[in-house]
Design a protein around this motif. Structure first.
Motif, short mmCIF file in Angstrom:
data_model
loop_
_atom_site.label_atom_id
_atom_site.label_comp_id
_atom_site.label_asym_id
_atom_site.label_seq_id
_atom_site.Cartn_x
_atom_site.Cartn_y
_atom_site.Cartn_z
N GLY A 97 0.84 -1.26 0.08
CA GLY A 97 0.05 -0.01 -0.16
C GLY A 97 0.80 1.31 -0.05
N TYR A 98 2.22 0.98 -0.17
CA TYR A 98 3.14 2.27 -0.19
C TYR A 98 3.83 2.32 -1.63
CZ TYR A 98 2.86 2.29 4.98
OH TYR A 98 2.66 2.40 6.44
N HIS A 99 4.17 3.48 -1.66
CA HIS A 99 5.08 3.71 -3.04
C HIS A 99 6.68 3.21 -2.72
CE1 HIS A 99 1.84 5.64 -5.16
NE2 HIS A 99 1.73 6.48 -4.30
N VAL A 100 7.01 3.16 -3.76
CA VAL A 100 8.67 2.54 -3.64
C VAL A 100 9.36 3.76 -3.28
CG1 VAL A 100 10.69 1.89 -4.79
CG2 VAL A 100 8.86 0.55 -5.20
N GLY A 101 10.33 3.84 -2.35
CA GLY A 101 10.90 4.95 -1.85
C GLY A 101 10.25 5.34 -0.47
N GLY A 102 9.09 4.85 -0.26
CA GLY A 102 8.35 5.27 0.71
C GLY A 102 7.53 3.82 1.74
N ILE A 103 8.14 2.72 1.38
CA ILE A 103 7.85 1.59 2.12
C ILE A 103 8.13 1.63 3.38
CG2 ILE A 103 7.66 -0.76 1.90
CD1 ILE A 103 7.75 -0.88 -1.25
N SER A 104 7.03 1.52 4.33
CA SER A 104 7.55 1.12 5.68
C SER A 104 7.47 -0.21 6.11
CB SER A 104 6.77 2.36 6.50
OG SER A 104 6.87 2.17 7.92
N PRO A 105 8.16 -0.65 7.18
CA PRO A 105 7.70 -2.02 7.60
C PRO A 105 6.15 -2.02 8.44
CG PRO A 105 9.49 -1.01 8.92
CD PRO A 105 9.22 -0.16 7.78
N PHE A 106 5.88 -0.97 8.97
CA PHE A 106 4.84 -0.95 9.70
C PHE A 106 3.60 -0.38 8.73
CE2 PHE A 106 8.46 0.71 12.35
CZ PHE A 106 8.65 -0.49 13.31
N GLY A 107 2.42 -0.64 9.27
CA GLY A 107 0.99 -0.28 8.61
C GLY A 107 0.92 -0.81 7.35
N GLN A 108 1.66 -1.83 6.66
CA GLN A 108 1.42 -2.27 5.39
C GLN A 108 -0.15 -3.08 5.53
OE1 GLN A 108 4.40 -5.11 4.54
NE2 GLN A 108 5.95 -3.61 4.51
N LYS A 109 -0.66 -3.17 3.82
CA LYS A 109 -2.04 -3.35 4.00
C LYS A 109 -2.15 -4.74 4.41
CE LYS A 109 -2.92 -3.18 -0.44
NZ LYS A 109 -3.53 -2.62 -1.84
N LYS A 110 -1.24 -5.73 4.35
CA LYS A 110 -1.20 -7.17 4.69
C LYS A 110 -0.03 -7.32 5.73
CE LYS A 110 -1.35 -11.72 3.02
NZ LYS A 110 -1.03 -12.56 2.00
N ARG A 111 -0.17 -8.03 6.71
CA ARG A 111 1.01 -8.15 7.54
C ARG A 111 1.76 -9.56 7.06
NH1 ARG A 111 1.92 -6.79 13.22
NH2 ARG A 111 3.47 -8.35 14.13
N VAL A 112 2.98 -9.27 6.86
CA VAL A 112 3.81 -10.50 6.46
C VAL A 112 4.94 -10.72 7.51
CG1 VAL A 112 3.52 -10.00 4.03
CG2 VAL A 112 5.45 -9.07 5.07
N ASN A 113 5.50 -11.63 7.43
CA ASN A 113 6.64 -12.23 8.18
C ASN A 113 7.82 -11.17 8.06
OD1 ASN A 113 5.46 -14.11 9.55
ND2 ASN A 113 6.26 -15.81 8.33
N ALA A 114 8.35 -10.69 9.01
CA ALA A 114 9.56 -9.78 8.73
C ALA A 114 10.93 -10.31 9.27
CB ALA A 114 9.34 -8.57 9.49
N PHE A 115 11.93 -9.69 8.62
CA PHE A 115 13.31 -10.31 8.98
C PHE A 115 14.21 -8.84 9.16
CE2 PHE A 115 11.17 -13.97 7.03
CZ PHE A 115 11.67 -14.93 7.98
N ILE A 116 15.11 -9.02 10.03
CA ILE A 116 15.95 -7.69 10.39
C ILE A 116 17.41 -8.49 10.32
CG2 ILE A 116 15.53 -8.06 12.69
CD1 ILE A 116 16.01 -4.66 12.79
N GLU A 117 18.25 -7.59 9.96
CA GLU A 117 19.67 -7.90 9.89
C GLU A 117 20.03 -8.07 11.21
OE1 GLU A 117 23.61 -8.53 9.97
OE2 GLU A 117 22.20 -9.18 8.21
N ALA A 118 20.68 -9.05 11.80
CA ALA A 118 21.02 -8.95 13.20
C ALA A 118 22.05 -7.96 13.58
CB ALA A 118 21.55 -10.51 13.59
N SER A 119 23.02 -7.49 12.91
CA SER A 119 23.97 -6.59 13.11
C SER A 119 23.29 -5.11 13.70
CB SER A 119 24.77 -6.36 12.16
OG SER A 119 24.36 -6.09 11.18
N ALA A 120 22.04 -5.01 12.93
CA ALA A 120 21.39 -3.61 13.25
C ALA A 120 20.91 -3.58 14.52
CB ALA A 120 20.19 -3.52 12.21
N LEU A 121 20.53 -4.71 15.32
CA LEU A 121 20.13 -4.71 16.60
C LEU A 121 21.19 -4.08 17.75
CD1 LEU A 121 18.39 -8.19 16.61
CD2 LEU A 121 17.45 -5.75 16.16
N ALA A 122 22.35 -4.00 17.21
CA ALA A 122 23.57 -3.45 18.23
C ALA A 122 23.25 -1.94 18.41
CB ALA A 122 24.86 -3.69 17.58
N ASN A 123 22.44 -1.15 17.54
CA ASN A 123 22.41 0.22 17.69
C ASN A 123 21.53 0.66 18.70
OD1 ASN A 123 23.77 1.13 15.15
ND2 ASN A 123 22.44 -0.29 14.20
#
Length: 156
Positions: A97-123
């Motif tokens: 439901g978002y335009h490319v360049g504005g796609i957020s992981p939150f509030g998508q039209k349909k909830r899907v499984n999400a994966f995050i790069e583990a190294s990002a969790l150190a921030n």
């Protein structure tokens, strides 16, 4: 304050603390995530790009640092699938439901499984798209993982 987006509305509803950052979006940027990180003056490792992919037969949302590339082999492994491929932009837009360049992981039209790069969790905080071009959300990684139900894995 920018007008609310499905992403900011979802976080507000979830009771999550976040900060908004606006910048001048460049539609001609070679790498949108890197352009956003530079415009905001933040490390590209903290600004996560939101990618939509298919792992096996399932659509998934993938969050990786803007200066890294997702390994489709590692994504497939994390999703317990035989293979993975990026979605074409038009399909990603239709599903989220978002335009490319504005796609957020939150509030998508349909909830899907999400994966995050583990190294990002150190921030202390990470920055993800806020649901429109030129809008980013700064959030604690733990809140990002909790709200999305994301699985952390080595994806790059």
């Amino acid at each position: 304050m920018a007008k609310g987006t499905p992403a900011t509305n979802a976080l507000t509803k979830a009771g999550v603390t976040f900060r908004l950052h606006e910048y001048d979006y460049d539609p001609n940027a070679e790498r949108i995530g890197m352009q956003a990180a530079e415009a905001l003056g933040v490390s590209p490792s903290r600004l996560l790009k939101t990618l939509m992919a298919k792992a096996g037969g399932a659509i998934v949302c993938v969050l990786v640092p803007s200066d890294r590339e997702v390994s489709l082999k590692k994504l497939a492994s994390a999703a317990a699938a035989k293979d993975a491929a990026m979605l074409p932009p038009a399909e990603a837009e239709r599903i989220t439901g978002y335009h490319v360049g504005g796609i957020s992981p939150f509030g998508q039209k349909k909830r899907v499984n999400a994966f995050i790069e583990a190294s990002a969790l150190a921030n202390d905080t990470v920055i993800v798209n806020g649901g429109r071009r030129g809008l980013q959300i700064e959030i604690a990684p733990a809140d990002l993982v909790r709200v999305l139900g994301a699985k952390d894995a080595s994806l790059c």
